[in-house]
Design a protein around this motif. Structure first.
Motif, mmCIF file in Angstrom:
data_model
loop_
_atom_site.group_PDB
_atom_site.id
_atom_site.type_symbol
_atom_site.label_atom_id
_atom_site.label_comp_id
_atom_site.label_asym_id
_atom_site.label_seq_id
_atom_site.Cartn_x
_atom_site.Cartn_y
_atom_site.Cartn_z
ATOM 1 N N GLY A 10 0.782 -1.238 0.000
ATOM 2 C CA GLY A 10 0.000 0.000 0.000
ATOM 3 C C GLY A 10 0.803 1.271 0.000
ATOM 4 N N GLY A 12 3.049 2.611 2.011
ATOM 5 C CA GLY A 12 4.498 2.546 2.195
ATOM 6 C C GLY A 12 5.055 3.569 3.166
ATOM 7 N N ASN A 14 5.680 3.021 6.281
ATOM 8 C CA ASN A 14 6.714 2.314 7.057
ATOM 9 C C ASN A 14 7.977 2.117 6.215
ATOM 10 N N PHE A 15 7.779 1.832 4.944
ATOM 11 C CA PHE A 15 8.923 1.711 4.027
ATOM 12 C C PHE A 15 9.714 3.029 4.034
ATOM 13 N N ALA A 87 6.030 -4.755 5.467
ATOM 14 C CA ALA A 87 5.543 -3.443 5.901
ATOM 15 C C ALA A 87 4.204 -3.195 5.200
ATOM 16 N N ASN A 107 7.595 -9.016 10.632
ATOM 17 C CA ASN A 107 6.375 -8.270 10.319
ATOM 18 C C ASN A 107 6.088 -7.252 11.424
ATOM 19 N N HIS A 109 2.728 -5.263 13.124
ATOM 20 C CA HIS A 109 1.258 -5.322 13.155
ATOM 21 C C HIS A 109 0.738 -4.285 14.158
ATOM 22 N N PRO A 110 -0.307 -3.536 13.749
ATOM 23 C CA PRO A 110 -0.769 -2.451 14.624
ATOM 24 C C PRO A 110 -1.730 -2.877 15.728
ATOM 25 N N GLU A 173 4.955 3.083 14.969
ATOM 26 C CA GLU A 173 5.493 2.156 13.964
ATOM 27 C C GLU A 173 6.729 2.733 13.290
HETATM 28 C C1 GRF Z 1 0.866 -0.619 9.057
HETATM 29 O O1 GRF Z 1 -0.097 -0.186 10.000
HETATM 30 C C2 GRF Z 1 1.432 -1.949 9.458
HETATM 31 O O2 GRF Z 1 1.476 -2.149 10.833
HETATM 32 C C3 GRF Z 1 0.464 -2.915 8.846
HETATM 33 O O3 GRF Z 1 0.119 -2.320 7.604
HETATM 34 C C4 GRF Z 1 0.226 -0.906 7.710
HETATM 35 C C5 GRF Z 1 1.069 -0.441 6.561
HETATM 36 O O4 GRF Z 1 1.063 0.951 6.435
HETATM 37 N N1 GRF Z 1 1.041 -4.234 8.733
HETATM 38 P P1 GRF Z 1 2.054 1.663 5.433
HETATM 39 O O5 GRF Z 1 1.782 1.134 4.025
HETATM 40 O O6 GRF Z 1 3.444 1.384 5.859
HETATM 41 O O7 GRF Z 1 1.719 3.119 5.535
#
Ligand code: GRF
Length: 194
Positions: A10, A12, A14-15, A87, A107, A109-110, A173
């Motif tokens: 999606g 990204g 976190n990326f 991510a 992984n 996870h929220p 995160e």
């Molecule tokens: C994050 O909330 C992560 O914990 C979950 O998917 C979401 C990804 O968000 N596994 P993003 O694409 O990094 O914005």
């Protein structure tokens, strides 16, 4: 230097946070590959802007999970990937990659696992009415959002609106994923505590 592949479906964010921590020198790793099962995911553009190789695929073009995972595995091996960092990758990892990368697929996870697995974890926690939720970082196994927990970060959500909770979870995160990865890669997993 640790070579990593980031798998994402999606936005990204976190990326991007991991990229920034690498660019600042905080995290000593190189993202050599981004894998996405969603051809139009914004994360792909973000990777391309950084000249990171992208492998995006459409699962329906393959007969089995093992077929596309074999391709991913070949790429990872060719690029000497040490760790796979998930991510927001919205697909279960199968036998092919699990066997090739035992305890090397991580992984985020929220929620505080084992509570609120799967999609919409933040909403699930809010709907349930918990007072505390958070973020979990874990090695994956063959089951969804299961596997050995590496680290957890709690968040008190009393008196917070949904938007505030979402924002706070993402802020955790973005900081905590890199912090945990750094501990795993630099100090060894055993020392990886909050
Ligand atoms: C994050 O909330 C992560 O914990 C979950 O998917 C979401 C990804 O968000 N596994 P993003 O694409 O990094 O914005």
């Amino acid at each position: 230097m640790i070579n990593i592949a980031v798998f994402a479906s999606g936005t990204g964010s976190n990326f991007e946070a991991i990229c920034k921590h690498i660019e600042s020198g905080y995290l000593k790793a190189k993202i050599k590959l981004v894998v996405s099962d969603c051809m139009y995911a914004p994360v792909i553009e973000k990777a391309k802007q950084r000249n990171i190789e992208v492998f995006s695929f459409h699962s329906k073009d393959y007969q089995t999970k093992s077929e596309y995972e074999k391709k991913i595995k070949e790429k990872c091996i060719a690029l000497e990937i040490d760790y796979i960092v998930l991510a927001g990758y919205m697909r279960m990892i199968g036998e092919e990659l699990l066997t090739a990368y035992p305890r090397k697929i991580i992984n985020i996870h929220p929620s505080l696992l084992p509570s609120f697995k799967g999609k919409g974890a933040i909403e699930q926690a809010l709907d349930y009415g918990v007072k505390v939720t958070g973020v979990t970082i874990h090695f994956i196994d063959q089951n969804m959002d299961e596997g050995e927990i590496i680290a957890q970060y709690p968040l008190n959500i009393e008196h917070k609106s949904k938007d505030e909770v979402i924002q706070a979870i993402h802020a955790i995160e973005h900081e905590f994923y890199s912090k945990t990865l750094k501990k795993i890669w630099e100090d060894g997993y055993e020392k990886s505590t909050n």
